[in-house]
Enzyme design. Structure first.
Site, PDB file in Angstrom:
ATOM      1  N   CYS A  85      -4.182 -12.675   1.690  1.00  0.00           N
ATOM      2  CA  CYS A  85      -3.960 -14.078   1.314  1.00  0.00           C
ATOM      3  C   CYS A  85      -4.685 -15.003   2.282  1.00  0.00           C
ATOM      4  O   CYS A  85      -5.909 -15.082   2.262  1.00  0.00           O
ATOM      5  CB  CYS A  85      -2.463 -14.363   1.234  1.00  0.00           C
ATOM      6  N   HIS A 194       0.098  -9.666  -1.941  1.00  0.00           N
ATOM      7  CA  HIS A 194       0.730  -9.337  -0.665  1.00  0.00           C
ATOM      8  C   HIS A 194       1.311  -7.921  -0.642  1.00  0.00           C
ATOM      9  O   HIS A 194       2.493  -7.744  -0.943  1.00  0.00           O
ATOM     10  CB  HIS A 194       1.847 -10.339  -0.375  1.00  0.00           C
ATOM     11  N   GLU A 196       2.309  -6.290   1.821  1.00  0.00           N
ATOM     12  CA  GLU A 196       3.411  -6.174   2.784  1.00  0.00           C
ATOM     13  C   GLU A 196       4.757  -6.555   2.176  1.00  0.00           C
ATOM     14  O   GLU A 196       5.802  -6.300   2.780  1.00  0.00           O
ATOM     15  CB  GLU A 196       3.120  -7.022   4.034  1.00  0.00           C
TER      16      GLU A 196
END
Lengths: 234, 816
Positions: A85, A194, A196
């Site tokens: 991002c 994302h 994560e």
């Protein structure tokens, strides 16, 4: 293995990237924007957020942080770097990756669980996936629309450097549905969604994001064993 | 528009007109010119209030002092109309050993484990958001987050209960997109997940939308911070953004006076937010707390420096000496009065010991935040009387007051109360007598119409603009019944939070309406499996000078206080917002109630969607609670008959508690696969939402005896929940419900077929339901929810069209 996670002022997903690295089995090492020392990490994640407020152009100031000077040098030398991002935006601003990320076409911030199709699996961060594999990863951005001139887009596709595309809907208008790309050597990867946030069943829509972090560990282990880093690093 | 500003119409320029001719108004000048006329009435002070100020000071106030009193004695800061009623919360507070800080603090704090505490609070930012939707809503988020931060907590999430006028009114198209973008713009950039809230449309909010903001934070118990400015000689440090002319007079915000023809040199009374600065402020404060460098702390919100200086000193009984010219300014020409009144955002006031000052400045420097020593704590009087607040500006003494007189000794009113004259007639006009759909086809049409109505439709258009993932601890977020967060990765300790209100119910009966709001938030928490432990409230009402509004307020507070006492969940803090009205017409009384619940193990949370894949035979669907023909104030009456009348559904808090016990036990023992609270729109809405969540169908059969299918589907009886129970668990589950005396009726099964079937009535494919449910907000506010955005295609298409290779990957924004 030690994965460094950079904190710029305004970084938001730095703790989450560190958690994902730990869950994957790595030691997470926090790196500070003002400190050019990389503390001997084996790979670096540039996390999501709004570095320096992103009041100028996303990533435009972060690119000049002292830690980035070291990261840019190390990346050119083959250090695996993942930009997520805002981190992807920083990598483009740093010219480690081509193209740019602009305002979402619909002009809204958008957060949703997004299907991606993995393409290039010969990079340091995607070697654990199979080509064509569909994965579910949260996307959340206001400026995630990937753009580049046609020649660059053609080159990225011809060289197999698109690592993932949006499928079942393009959340931000990115050209050719591109969600992530890699550099020529395959050690630097930028991705808008994302990973994560998809590493735990309790908090994510899937565990698919873990593959990015386990991939780099595998690449590093391979390199340590005398092999080449996935992605053809010389 | 009538706002609180009408009562406290502070406009800096009025006061400042003569301030620079021969220096600022000082205490010495005030003593020399006792008869000078002062614009106290323009600042919203009454004759007797002004006389009281002169009495306290023994002279006329200086211009700066007058401004400070007008702000601190405003309705917003002094709670002068509500105080006598809010005492109910304290008087009726249930015995609770968890509460570490309660009403009167920046936010309530409850202990959740040996080591951890949680703080949460909901607050209003209604008027600013109407005038300037983006910044009004953004700074609403910023303000509540600083309240949480001031308690020593790391903010971990936000929620936003929002109320707008009619969905199809042109002004709603102005206000809603701005409010939503502002909440997202600030919260996303701050890195706080937005985990829930409300979006309600009703014409009563047309001229006065309600933008409430809730934040929650977590702290180690020993990190709890205090606001007291203790320790003579301690340094007063202003941390964060520089002070500017934004938000001056904004406590009460935005009198019509600030928008007159002469207003061009006046700056907006709405503050302007800088979420990046707030993020740095959060990180630097947390680092200061952890290093033990802070003796006292207070956020600067409404009333800015005036409030922070007086409250910290008053709380400790100390005095304070402040050098105002040291305050870092955005505009050097600001007068002392403006500096004291500015509501510039992203600022905190710290009290630190002299030996810690260097370390504090070093932390601020690390994060790139301004930190300036602007004063010091001075002793109380030798006779034990509180100290004085002495403020100079370039050696002029502009303020010399007892701080407690500003913070604690404001006027208190027992305003007249009178039941609204139309209430009896309104209550007599019951919705239960309205024409109802009777055939299966009519019910089918009603379901589709109801789920497409603005209050019941899919809210994804809004919630997609909020980051719900950041911080990585969001277990459940909107559209779930509660937002659920993990607090501790080691122990899986977690919390559930829900915030609810129903202005229509409160209009019909404010006492019961407040209890119903509490019951709904409580139920939303328990259906996820959490045990409710604490309450916060935001009480949105019209003008307190209208006896009918004041009666509604008093009744609502009583209802909420009684309800909290019965449920054993204390009100830990909150906010009162008066003057929510356009002209003579007040909004519906709208008490918004937030309930927090606790999970010992958050992995046991129960989601609202029927689980996928549906097993052969499906999960069994049970309805908990009793369904009565209660339609007054319901969404059905409003959508199909534009009707509001009668009495709201009966609320039985003992039944809510029993339901809660069943649900917590069921979640802990893994008996249920999904649960969904019944409220607006009744069972029909819940079936649709639980089916559409994961695309799983359901077959429903109502018992032959009992209420009609229509009542079963659309009644809004309280104390109910729909649960799905995997085959094999049903006996244990039914026994559990019986143990706590909760009525439990099997009404169907989940199904592999993608339809919602109600036996003998109708069958609707999920695709048809989804199309009806999800089209409304995109149609009203533009931009399709799914896929690319046609209106913006052209710009990029011009690039993609240059690509001529036939085997090109599909590109650009075009969505098939």
């Amino acid at each position: 293995m030690r994965i460094g996670v950079v904190t710029f002022p305004g970084s938001l997903d730095d703790g989450d990237a560190a958690r994902a690295a730990r869950i994957a089995g790595a030691e997470a090492v926090r790196l500070w924007h003002g400190d050019p020392d990389l503390h001997g990490v084996d790979a670096v994640v540039l996390p999501g957020g709004f570095s320096y407020g992103d009041y100028l152009r996303c990533g435009a100031i972060a690119r000049f942080a002292p830690v980035m000077e070291s990261i840019i040098d190390a990346a050119r030398g083959g250090l695996p770097v993942l930009g997520i991002c805002n981190g992807f935006q920083v990598l483009c601003e740093a010219h480690l990756l081509p193209g740019a990320l602009t305002r979402n076409q619909h002009l809204h911030f958008r957060n949703r669980d997004q299907w991606l199709k993995v393409e290039a699996t010969n990079t340091a961060w995607t070697n654990g996936f199979t080509p064509g594999q569909e994965i579910l990863i949260p996307v959340k951005n206001g400026e995630g629309c990937f753009v580049a001139d046609p020649a660059t887009l053609d080159k990225l596709e011809a060289e197999g450097r698109v690592i993932a595309r949006y499928v079942r809907g393009n959340p931000n208008g990115s050209q050719r549905d591109i969600a992530g790309i890699t550099n020529e050597a395959g050690n630097v990867v930028g991705i808008m969604p994302h990973p994560e946030h998809a590493v735990e069943a309790l908090t994510g829509p899937s565990l698919d994001g873990l593959g990015f972090f386990t991939s780099v560990l595998r690449a590093l282990a391979g390199a340590a064993a005398g092999g080449q880093l996935a992605g053809g690093q010389q | 528009m009538t706002t609180q500003q009408d009562k406290s119409g502070f406009a800096a320029t009025d006061v400042l007109a003569n301030e620079f001719e021969d220096g600022p108004d000082t205490v010495a000048k005030a003593e020399q010119s006792p008869d000078e006329l002062q614009p106290f009435a323009d600042l919203g002070l009454k004759d007797d209030e002004y006389a009281k100020i002169r009495d306290i000071l023994g002279r006329r106030p200086t211009a700066s002092e007058l401004a400070m009193y007008s702000i601190m004695w405003s309705e917003h800061c002094s709670y002068k109309s509500s105080k006598v009623h809010l005492r109910e919360f304290v008087a009726k507070v249930p015995k609770n050993t968890r509460m570490l800080a309660g009403i009167g603090e920046n936010a309530g704090v409850v202990q959740v484990s040996d080591d951890l505490a949680v703080t949460f609070k909901v607050e209003s930012h209604n008027h600013p958001s109407y005038v300037e939707p983006y910044q009004g809503a953004a700074t609403g988020v910023g303000g509540i987050v600083r309240d949480i931060l001031a308690m020593g907590a790391r903010p971990i999430a936000v929620m936003d209960p929002l109320r707008f006028g009619a969905a199809d009114h042109p002004d709603t198209a102005r206000v809603l997109p701005g409010v939503v973008a502002g909440i997202g713009g600030y919260g996303n950039c701050l890195g706080l997940p937005n985990i829930g809230g409300e979006i309600v449309f009703d014409p009563c909010y047309q001229g006065n939308p309600l933008v409430n903001a809730l934040s929650i934070g977590v702290l180690p118990v020993e990190r709890l911070q205090k606001k007291e400015a203790t320790g003579t000689g301690n340094i007063v440090v202003l941390l964060g953004a520089r002070t500017g002319r934004d938000g001056i007079g904004g406590v009460s915000v935005l009198a019509s006076a600030t928008f007159d023809e002469e207003a061009e040199q006046r700056r907006p009374s709405v503050q302007v937010g800088d979420p990046f600065m707030e993020k740095l402020l959060i990180e630097s404060c947390l680092e200061l707390y952890d290093a033990g460098l802070v003796s006292g702390i207070q956020d600067l919100g409404g009333a800015g420096l005036t409030c922070a200086l007086t409250e910290t000193a008053a709380a400790a009984g100390t005095g304070m000496r402040v050098w105002l010219e040291r305050v870092p300014l955005r505009e050097p020409s600001m007068s002392p009065t403006e500096i004291l009144a500015s509501e510039s955002q992203e600022r905190m006031l710290l009290i630190v010991t002299p030996e810690n000052l260097d370390a504090v400045l070093k932390v601020a420097e690390k994060w790139g935040v301004w930190a300036t020593a602007i004063g010091e704590v001075t002793p109380a009087g030798e006779d034990g009387t509180p100290g004085r607040l002495l403020i100079t500006w370039n050696d002029h003494v502009v303020v010399d007051v007892p701080p407690g007189s500003l913070a604690d000794d404001g006027p208190i009113y027992e305003r007249p109360l009178r039941e609204p004259s139309d209430l009896i007639l309104l209550q007599a006009d019951r919705a239960e007598t309205l024409p109802r759909p009777s055939t299966g086809a009519e019910l089918r049409e009603t379901v589709l119409r109801m789920i497409a109505s603005p209050n019941l439709c899919d809210k994804t258009w809004v919630t997609e603009q909020y980051d719900r993932y950041v911080l990585g601890n969001t277990v459940l977020a909107q559209p779930e019944d509660s937002g659920v967060l993990r607090l501790d990765e080691e122990t899986n300790l977690g919390v559930a939070l829900s915030v609810d209100g129903n202005g229509r119910f409160a209009r019909l009966d404010p006492y019961e309406g407040a209890k119903l709001a509490l019951a709904e938030a409580y139920r939303n928490v328990v259906v996820t499996g959490a045990e409710p432990i604490a309450v916060t409230d935001c009480l949105n009402f019209g003008s307190p000078e209208d006896p009918a509004v004041m009666w509604q307020f008093a009744r609502a507070v009583q209802g909420l206080a009684d309800g909290c006492q019965q449920l054993g969940t204390p009100v830990t803090g909150g906010n009162v917002s008066f003057y929510n009205q356009t002209g003579a017409v007040a909004i519906h009384p709208t008490p918004v109630v937030g309930v927090m619940g606790l999970f010992a193990d958050v992995t046991q949370r129960v989601p609202m969607g029927f689980p996928v894949p549906a097993k052969a035979g499906g999960d069994l669907l049970f309805l908990l609670g009793e369904t009565r023909a209660e339609l007054s104030g319901s969404e059905w009456a409003w959508v199909t008959h534009s009707h509001l009348g009668g009495r709201p559904p009966k609320v039985d808090l003992a039944a809510e508690q029993a339901l809660g016990k069943v649900m917590t036990r069921a979640s802990q023992t893994g008996l249920v696969s999904a649960a969904h609270d019944l409220s607006d729109g009744g069972l029909a809405q819940v079936l649709v939402e639980s089916c559409l969540r994961y695309g799983v169908g359901a077959k429903v059969t109502f018992p032959a005896e009992g209420e009609s299918a229509f009542v079963q589907l659309f009644s809004e009886s309280a104390g109910r929940a729909l649960v799905s129970v995997p085959l094999g668990h049903e006996k244990a589950f039914v026994a559990l419900a019986a143990e706590f005396g909760v009525p439990c009726t099997q009404i169907g099964v989940t199904s592999e077929e993608a339809t919602l079937d109600v036996a003998d009535q109708f069958s609707i494919p999920l695709e048809e339901l989804r199309a009806a449910w999800s089209a409304t907000l995109p149609r009203l506010f533009g931009a399709p929810v799914l896929g690319g955005q046609p209106e913006a295609e052209t710009a990029v298409r011009s690039v993609t069209l240059e690509l001529t290779e036939p085997k090109q990957q599909p590109g650009g924004p075009i969505e098939s």
